[in-house]
Design a protein around this motif. Structure first.
Motif, PDB file in Angstrom:
ATOM      1  N   GLY A  67     -31.098  -3.464 -27.984  1.00 26.73           N
ATOM      2  CA  GLY A  67     -29.601  -3.493 -27.541  1.00 26.73           C
ATOM      3  C   GLY A  67     -29.740  -3.480 -26.252  1.00 26.73           C
ATOM      4  O   GLY A  67     -31.075  -3.376 -25.504  1.00 26.73           O
ATOM      5  N   LEU A  68     -28.678  -4.168 -25.862  1.00 29.06           N
ATOM      6  CA  LEU A  68     -29.194  -3.984 -24.647  1.00 29.06           C
ATOM      7  C   LEU A  68     -27.864  -3.261 -23.440  1.00 29.06           C
ATOM      8  O   LEU A  68     -26.656  -3.605 -23.696  1.00 29.06           O
ATOM      9  N   TRP A  69     -27.581  -2.883 -21.991  1.00 32.53           N
ATOM     10  CA  TRP A  69     -26.911  -2.560 -21.156  1.00 32.53           C
ATOM     11  C   TRP A  69     -26.941  -3.088 -20.003  1.00 32.53           C
ATOM     12  O   TRP A  69     -27.622  -3.135 -19.046  1.00 32.53           O
ATOM     13  N   THR A  70     -25.883  -3.834 -19.106  1.00 33.03           N
ATOM     14  CA  THR A  70     -25.890  -4.123 -17.973  1.00 33.03           C
ATOM     15  C   THR A  70     -24.450  -3.111 -17.126  1.00 33.03           C
ATOM     16  O   THR A  70     -23.379  -2.476 -17.787  1.00 33.03           O
ATOM     17  N   SER A  71     -24.903  -3.264 -15.486  1.00 37.23           N
ATOM     18  CA  SER A  71     -23.762  -2.340 -15.025  1.00 37.23           C
ATOM     19  C   SER A  71     -24.026  -3.586 -13.835  1.00 37.23           C
ATOM     20  O   SER A  71     -24.965  -4.613 -14.002  1.00 37.23           O
ATOM     21  N   GLU A  72     -23.010  -3.140 -12.723  1.00 33.66           N
ATOM     22  CA  GLU A  72     -23.274  -4.347 -12.042  1.00 33.66           C
ATOM     23  C   GLU A  72     -24.769  -4.790 -10.673  1.00 33.66           C
ATOM     24  O   GLU A  72     -25.015  -5.467 -11.148  1.00 33.66           O
ATOM     25  N   HIS A  73     -25.411  -3.496 -10.663  1.00 38.64           N
ATOM     26  CA  HIS A  73     -26.683  -3.930 -10.278  1.00 38.64           C
ATOM     27  C   HIS A  73     -28.017  -3.465 -11.107  1.00 38.64           C
ATOM     28  O   HIS A  73     -29.278  -3.502 -10.558  1.00 38.64           O
ATOM     29  N   MET A  79     -43.082   3.817 -31.009  1.00 38.89           N
ATOM     30  CA  MET A  79     -43.330   2.586 -30.906  1.00 38.89           C
ATOM     31  C   MET A  79     -41.698   1.930 -30.069  1.00 38.89           C
ATOM     32  O   MET A  79     -40.811   2.374 -30.640  1.00 38.89           O
ATOM     33  N   GLY A  80     -42.221   1.029 -29.239  1.00 38.78           N
ATOM     34  CA  GLY A  80     -40.734  -0.220 -29.297  1.00 38.78           C
ATOM     35  C   GLY A  80     -41.190  -0.627 -27.430  1.00 38.78           C
ATOM     36  O   GLY A  80     -42.580  -0.511 -27.086  1.00 38.78           O
ATOM     37  N   GLY A  81     -40.371  -1.627 -26.720  1.00 42.11           N
ATOM     38  CA  GLY A  81     -40.159  -2.638 -26.061  1.00 42.11           C
ATOM     39  C   GLY A  81     -39.196  -2.655 -25.354  1.00 42.11           C
ATOM     40  O   GLY A  81     -38.105  -2.223 -25.567  1.00 42.11           O
ATOM     41  N   ILE A  82     -39.502  -2.252 -23.939  1.00 41.22           N
ATOM     42  CA  ILE A  82     -38.311  -2.642 -22.372  1.00 41.22           C
ATOM     43  C   ILE A  82     -38.608  -3.040 -21.877  1.00 41.22           C
ATOM     44  O   ILE A  82     -39.483  -3.800 -21.505  1.00 41.22           O
ATOM     45  N   THR A  83     -37.255  -3.363 -21.099  1.00 40.92           N
ATOM     46  CA  THR A  83     -36.978  -4.221 -20.045  1.00 40.92           C
ATOM     47  C   THR A  83     -36.084  -3.992 -19.657  1.00 40.92           C
ATOM     48  O   THR A  83     -35.337  -2.838 -19.365  1.00 40.92           O
ATOM     49  N   GLY A  84     -36.625  -4.606 -17.937  1.00 37.31           N
ATOM     50  CA  GLY A  84     -35.186  -4.075 -17.393  1.00 37.31           C
ATOM     51  C   GLY A  84     -35.004  -4.796 -15.801  1.00 37.31           C
ATOM     52  O   GLY A  84     -36.353  -5.561 -15.760  1.00 37.31           O
ATOM     53  N   TRP A  85     -34.114  -4.428 -15.075  1.00 37.59           N
ATOM     54  CA  TRP A  85     -33.377  -5.980 -14.212  1.00 37.59           C
ATOM     55  C   TRP A  85     -32.667  -4.614 -13.262  1.00 37.59           C
ATOM     56  O   TRP A  85     -31.786  -4.848 -13.656  1.00 37.59           O
ATOM     57  N   VAL A  86     -32.993  -4.872 -11.562  1.00 38.64           N
ATOM     58  CA  VAL A  86     -32.935  -4.126 -11.395  1.00 38.64           C
ATOM     59  C   VAL A  86     -32.303  -5.507  -9.943  1.00 38.64           C
ATOM     60  O   VAL A  86     -33.174  -5.849  -9.216  1.00 38.64           O
ATOM     61  N   SER A  87     -31.311  -5.505  -9.125  1.00 39.98           N
ATOM     62  CA  SER A  87     -30.688  -6.734  -7.815  1.00 39.98           C
ATOM     63  C   SER A  87     -29.509  -5.380  -7.245  1.00 39.98           C
ATOM     64  O   SER A  87     -28.273  -5.874  -7.659  1.00 39.98           O
ATOM     65  N   PHE A  88     -29.534  -5.332  -6.423  1.00 43.68           N
ATOM     66  CA  PHE A  88     -28.233  -4.781  -5.238  1.00 43.68           C
ATOM     67  C   PHE A  88     -27.540  -5.966  -4.516  1.00 43.68           C
ATOM     68  O   PHE A  88     -27.082  -5.616  -4.387  1.00 43.68           O
ATOM     69  N   GLY A  89     -28.341  -7.094  -5.435  1.00 41.90           N
ATOM     70  CA  GLY A  89     -27.557  -8.378  -4.294  1.00 41.90           C
ATOM     71  C   GLY A  89     -26.894  -9.545  -5.378  1.00 41.90           C
ATOM     72  O   GLY A  89     -26.597 -10.078  -4.596  1.00 41.90           O
ATOM     73  N   GLN A  90     -26.728  -9.201  -6.310  1.00 47.50           N
ATOM     74  CA  GLN A  90     -25.843  -9.830  -7.238  1.00 47.50           C
ATOM     75  C   GLN A  90     -25.612  -8.390  -8.725  1.00 47.50           C
ATOM     76  O   GLN A  90     -25.890  -7.418  -8.691  1.00 47.50           O
ATOM     77  N   ASP A  91     -24.347  -9.726  -9.625  1.00 46.34           N
ATOM     78  CA  ASP A  91     -23.928  -8.942 -10.729  1.00 46.34           C
ATOM     79  C   ASP A  91     -24.234  -9.019 -11.303  1.00 46.34           C
ATOM     80  O   ASP A  91     -23.951  -9.989 -11.909  1.00 46.34           O
TER      81      ASP A  91
END
Length: 393
Positions: free
Chosen positions: A37-43, A1-13
């Motif tokens: 935990g959190l992980w970010t990249s440009e898009h 069990m766990g929880g996941i989130t995500g965000w993809v945006s091709f128009g911003q950093d």
């Protein structure tokens, strides 16, 4: 069990939007109190809350290898076999988690990894090489996975509240959403603009748009086993399923009694993982929530037309075997409607309540091999005549 989130945006950093991802992920704390935990990249940005049951000391998420990063919720019960296969192909593992098996499986087989997994799972994976987000949900929809398209991208979350923590969203229920309270349609939710990844489905999202691929469907097939063979096969599948689901690096308990309140039942289990001793009908009787709406609202929703259309759509998904009797056809339709329309709503409630109790509930009756076999074996008159001792159909 766990929880996941995500965000993809091709128009911003997104590397400068860490606070938004953190707020989204924080809403899922009850689903995973062991680590976050959190992980970010440009898009792309991914978040995770972990309820550790495999290799608790390791396996931090989001996890990355090669050109892929994953945030994952669930359990893959055949991960040991897949790990051995991947090791033979040259992959080197740094944890004993099924998460890493899924991640490296993607590096080896791409989208084909989904059909190799046996279990309950939902994950979001960012492929930096292809610049695409991959969303995958298990065959029966045991694990939830929601998404919300926004301009130039998409938001992802195990539960709606994670997505609605993003400032670009609007929590709105329209007429279609109210109809969903009465009859569930795969892929839809009660909220306008919010969708579910359908069970047994892969979504890929890139700059060109969103594509959907079904890696599993509940298919009609002739049942050729006689009663003795059928009983033996059901027994074998149940034993194999339970044995696989008992694998964990933390204590596994049993749900041995019924309760009028699911939260009370789940909170009474001292272990971190539990399986039901009895069948699903006993354990989860009454688990499906009901919805009472005022008469004037019901009239405005035109539910008779909606239910007729929804029923016709569902029945249109079923293949009827040549020579199938009207009685067996009715039983098949009833089984299909339960498994694809009613069961997902039950599973969603079980997931929410177990998450609130901090308990991972594993459900052997949702093993897709057992579901496939029983779905077709429950049509007896077409395939077996006990009087003559011969196959028919």
């Amino acid at each position: 069990m766990g929880g996941i989130t995500g965000w993809v945006s091709f128009g911003q950093d997104l590397t400068i939007r860490h606070d938004v991802l953190a707020a989204m992920t924080a809403t899922l704390l009850p689903r995973g109190r062991d680590a976050g935990g959190l992980w970010t990249s440009e898009h792309a940005a991914l978040g995770n809350r972990r309820h550790a049951v495999q290799d608790p000391a390791n396996g931090a998420q989001p996890m990355f290898a090669g050109h892929a990063t994953i945030t994952y919720d669930g359990e893959v019960y055949n991960f040991q076999e897949l790990r051995a296969d991947l090791s033979a192909r040259g992959h080197r593992f740094t944890t004993r988690t099924d998460t890493e098996v899924v991640l490296r499986g993607y590096l080896e087989w791409g989208l084909g990894v989904a059909e190799r997994l046996n279990g309950m799972f939902a994950f979001a994976l960012w492929d930096a090489r292809a610049q695409r987000l991959v969303l995958v949900r298990d065959r029966l929809g045991v694990k939830p996975l929601h998404y919300y398209p926004i301009g130039g991208g998409v938001l992802v979350g195990s539960e709606p509240k994670a997505i609605f923590a993003h400032p670009s969203t609007c929590r709105e229920v329209d007429a279609d959403g109210m109809r969903e309270m009465v009859f569930h349609t795969p892929g839809r939710t009660v909220y306008k603009g919010l969708y579910e990844v359908r069970p047994g489905t892969i979504l890929t999202i890139d700059r060109t748009g969103t594509r959907e691929h079904h890696f599993w469907r509940l298919e009609t097939a002739p049942h050729l086993d006689d009663p003795e063979e059928t009983a033996a096969e059901i027994r074998r599948l149940r034993q194999d399923t339970v044995a696989r689901q008992l694998v964990a690096d933390v204590p596994v308990g049993w749900l041995t009694k019924r309760s009028g309140d699911l939260l009370e039942l789940f909170q009474a289990v001292p272990e971190r993982v539990a399986l039901p001793v009895e069948g699903a009908d006993d354990l989860f009787e009454g688990a499906l929530p009901t919805c009472d709406l005022p008469d004037e609202v019901l009239a405005a929703l035109d539910l008779d037309t909606y239910l007729a259309d929804s029923h016709a759509t569902a029945i249109g998904e079923i293949a009827r075997l040549p020579g199938e009797s009207d009685e067996d056809w009715e039983r098949r339709k009833t089984a299909y409607l339960h498994l694809t329309r009613t069961l997902p709503a039950v599973l969603d409630r079980i997931d929410r309540v177990s998450a609130a109790a901090g308990l991972e509930v594993r459900l052997p009756f949702t093993d897709h091999r057992l579901v496939e076999y029983l779905y077709n074996a429950r049509i007896p008159s077409l395939t077996w005549s006990c009087r003559t001792g011969s196959r028919s159909g």
